[in-house]
Design a protein around this motif. Structure first.
Motif, PDB file in Angstrom:
ATOM      1  N   GLU A 112       0.831  -1.202   0.000  1.00  0.00           N
ATOM      2  CA  GLU A 112       0.000   0.000   0.000  1.00  0.00           C
ATOM      3  C   GLU A 112       0.870   1.259   0.000  1.00  0.00           C
ATOM      4  N   LEU A 113       1.989   1.199   0.705  1.00  0.00           N
ATOM      5  CA  LEU A 113       2.904   2.334   0.738  1.00  0.00           C
ATOM      6  C   LEU A 113       3.397   2.663  -0.664  1.00  0.00           C
ATOM      7  N   ARG A 114       3.795   1.636  -1.393  1.00  0.00           N
ATOM      8  CA  ARG A 114       4.278   1.866  -2.761  1.00  0.00           C
ATOM      9  C   ARG A 114       3.142   2.335  -3.666  1.00  0.00           C
ATOM     10  N   GLN A 116       0.246   3.811  -2.988  1.00  0.00           N
ATOM     11  CA  GLN A 116      -0.393   5.090  -2.690  1.00  0.00           C
ATOM     12  C   GLN A 116       0.557   6.283  -2.772  1.00  0.00           C
ATOM     13  N   THR A 117       1.862   6.039  -2.706  1.00  0.00           N
ATOM     14  CA  THR A 117       2.811   7.156  -2.753  1.00  0.00           C
ATOM     15  C   THR A 117       3.634   7.171  -4.026  1.00  0.00           C
ATOM     16  N   THR A 121       9.074   3.846  -3.753  1.00  0.00           N
ATOM     17  CA  THR A 121       9.283   3.002  -2.582  1.00  0.00           C
ATOM     18  C   THR A 121       9.953   1.687  -2.976  1.00  0.00           C
ATOM     19  N   ALA A 496       1.165   3.315   8.755  1.00  0.00           N
ATOM     20  CA  ALA A 496       0.398   3.966   7.689  1.00  0.00           C
ATOM     21  C   ALA A 496       0.064   5.405   8.053  1.00  0.00           C
ATOM     22  N   CYS A 499       3.027   7.561   7.615  1.00  0.00           N
ATOM     23  CA  CYS A 499       3.373   7.747   6.200  1.00  0.00           C
ATOM     24  C   CYS A 499       2.261   8.435   5.403  1.00  0.00           C
ATOM     25  N   ILE A 501      -0.820   7.230   4.605  1.00  0.00           N
ATOM     26  CA  ILE A 501      -1.575   6.366   3.698  1.00  0.00           C
ATOM     27  C   ILE A 501      -2.696   5.674   4.468  1.00  0.00           C
ATOM     28  N   THR A 502      -3.579   4.992   3.739  1.00  0.00           N
ATOM     29  CA  THR A 502      -4.746   4.349   4.333  1.00  0.00           C
ATOM     30  C   THR A 502      -4.725   2.855   4.069  1.00  0.00           C
TER      31      THR A 502
END
Length: 538
Positions: A112-114, A116-117, A121, A496, A499, A501-502
């Motif tokens: 999700e980090l990769r 959503q951003t 990442t 999350a 960072c 994110i959701t």
């Protein structure tokens, strides 16, 4: 993200006075959540790592065990086995099978980090176990690596990395052949008895230190016994730390255009715990050595990324049951719940009632799987069902038995045990019936007439298996000790939040009490976006 396999929460309380480096720094400079525990019963490696990485319980993420009975193929499958992938070995290692996170039903935090951003990442994970390294990363990753066949492996889902190939070629594990694991501290510093009661050490080792890494007694070169010894030694943890540092240096983690994710699962404590139990010099010594390894890793992060420019989360995937033979010294009601005996009792009850022979397909952990059609028939045959349940309950060490329909949809209940079993239940993968052992009883699947090959295990809904440490340190973390309820499923939502994110779905919460009230610095991207918006308005 650091996961110490089988690290009970009480190890922090007992042994932190002997730590001088990384573990000490986490406790003293970080947020220590003192009442953290898994609320579910399936306290196993694959389950715990999936929970930590997704912020969800097994009833949501679907990784219900290290392995389960697959009803379609009528075979056991491991949680990461993927028939559509192929594993790839580094430095000439011949890797077997294929593994990925395809059975995990929700994305991991790193994914999700990769997503959503942006693609900046990098996702890098290391472990001795495929089920740990893979589930920490999720379905995608840049360097997802585990120990296999005497060396290191990944799968074609993740792809290979040149820096791992180079490092594994120059530093093969077999180079540790002939080393000896000796005590780190003076003998007077160790708790408990020198010989752990009920311990079953790896082949080639005695119950006392030192522990040589020389394989079988008649071996003159690395063999399978050597690699098992190595995995249960501090040299394995040191190697994982060196791989992590090499990733920092080679990939420039923390210096790119996004937030990078580095996950290390230290498996050695689990191998040592299964062999020697929680009341052993070996457990204590491994943690002293791991403290030094983590101190080295944090020093590298300080130098390469900058102190305060990264966040560390440390937890464990599960705890461990005291060795039954050791616990018996207290006079407690303890013993070994023999699963083959449970299966024999079920078959004996159903034999005269016109049910298939055999009726039980498999008992694995607490889960009982029947052959196709049997459980459906039992649900309509109250008398037979009652006899089966009574037969199971009559086995030594059984506290309770639950039916699948009692756990489905996670019903509201005042029973903590039933709630724990329900949080572990995933339709289609979990069993038909579920055994709950009595406290301090070890569930064991060793065939009748054979001696079990390990000291103790885990996988129960009791505090010694459920309670684990949660330690956070670094940017955005408010140091201190926190006594509110927490679970490892809270780690991913907390990261999350840091960072921006959701995660959805999630069973955990943000550990807001452990976060500092700070204003996040603008990244180059967000600063550029702000400038663009201002220009547009003007």
């Amino acid at each position: 993200m650091l996961v110490v396999d089988q690290m009970r929460a009480d190890y922090v309380d007992k042994f932190r006075g002997q730590w001088t480096a990384g573990l000490k720094r986490l406790v003293e400079e970080g947020a220590w959540f003192r009442d953290a525990a898994y609320p579910y019963a399936a306290t196993e490696t694959c389950v715990g790592h999936s929970t930590i990485s997704t912020g969800a319980f097994p009833a949501t993420h679907g990784m219900v065990a290290n392995a389960w009975w697959d009803r379609d193929t009528q075979k056991m499958v491991t949680c990461t086995a993927d028939p559509q992938t192929k594993n790839v070995g580094y430095a000439g290692v011949s890797a077997k099978g294929g593994d990925s996170a395809w059975r995990m039903q929700v994305p991991a935090f790193a994914e999700e980090l990769r997503f959503q951003t942006g693609s900046a990442t990098r996702i890098v994970t290391f472990s001795l176990k495929a089920r740990a390294g893979i589930t920490m990363a999720g379905h995608k990753g840049d360097a997802v690596t585990w120990f296999d066949g005497g060396g290191w492996a990944t799968s074609n889902v993740y792809g290979t990395m040149p820096f791992i190939e180079a490092y594994a070629s120059v530093h093969p594990v077999k180079a540790d052949y002939g080393k000896t694991w000796a005590l780190t501290l003076p003998e007077s510093a160790y708790w408990y008895d020198e010989k752990a009661t009920g311990a079953v050490p790896p082949q080639g080792w005695e119950l006392t230190f030192p522990h040589p890494l020389r394989g079988k007694a008649d071996s003159s070169e690395p063999d399978e016994a050597f690699y098992q010894q190595w995995s249960a030694s501090p040299f394995a943890d040191a190697y994982l730390t060196q791989l992590a540092e090499n990733a920092l240096n080679s990939l420039g983690l923390g210096k790119g255009g996004g937030v990078d994710y580095l996950g290390v699962s230290y498996s050695t404590l689990d191998y040592v715990g299964h062999a020697f139990g929680p009341r052993s010099w070996e457990i204590q010594d491994i943690l002293v050595r791991l403290d030094q390894d983590l101190g080295e890793l944090f020093a590298t992060l300080d130098k390469k990324v900058g102190r305060g420019n990264y966040v560390v989360a440390l937890s464990a995937d599960h705890g461990v049951v005291p060795v039954p033979e050791d616990m018996q010294k207290t006079g407690a009601d303890t013993g070994v719940l023999r699963l083959p005996e449970v299966q024999e009792r079920i078959e004996k009850v159903l034999a005269p009632l016109n049910y298939p022979k055999p009726s039980v397909a498999r008992i694995t952990g607490s889960d009982i799987y029947f052959v196709p059609g049997v459980y459906e028939k039992l649900k309509g045959d109250a008398a037979a069902m009652g006899q089966v349940l009574d037969a199971i309950k009559s086995a030594a060490g059984v506290a309770e038995v639950y039916r699948a329909e009692q756990l489905a949809d996670r019903p509201a209940t005042q029973s903590p045990t039933r709630r724990a079993m329900a949080d572990s239940y995933f339709p289609g993968r979990s069993g038909d019936l579920f055994i709950v052992p009595k406290p301090y009883w070890l569930m064991d699947g060793t065939p009748a007439g054979k001696v079990r090959s390990y000291g103790t295990g885990h996988g129960t809904p009791y505090n010694y298996d459920q309670r684990v440490p949660i330690l956070l340190m670094g940017y955005g973390v408010e140091p201190g000790r926190y006594y509110g309820e927490a679970t490892p499923a809270d780690i991913a939502p907390t990261l999350a939040s840091l960072c921006g994110i959701t995660l959805a779905p999630r069973d955990g919460r943000v550990l807001a009490e452990g976060l500092a009230n700070r204003t996040a610095p603008q990244t180059a991207r967000s600063a550029s976006a702000t400038a663009g918006a201002k220009s547009a308005k003007e």
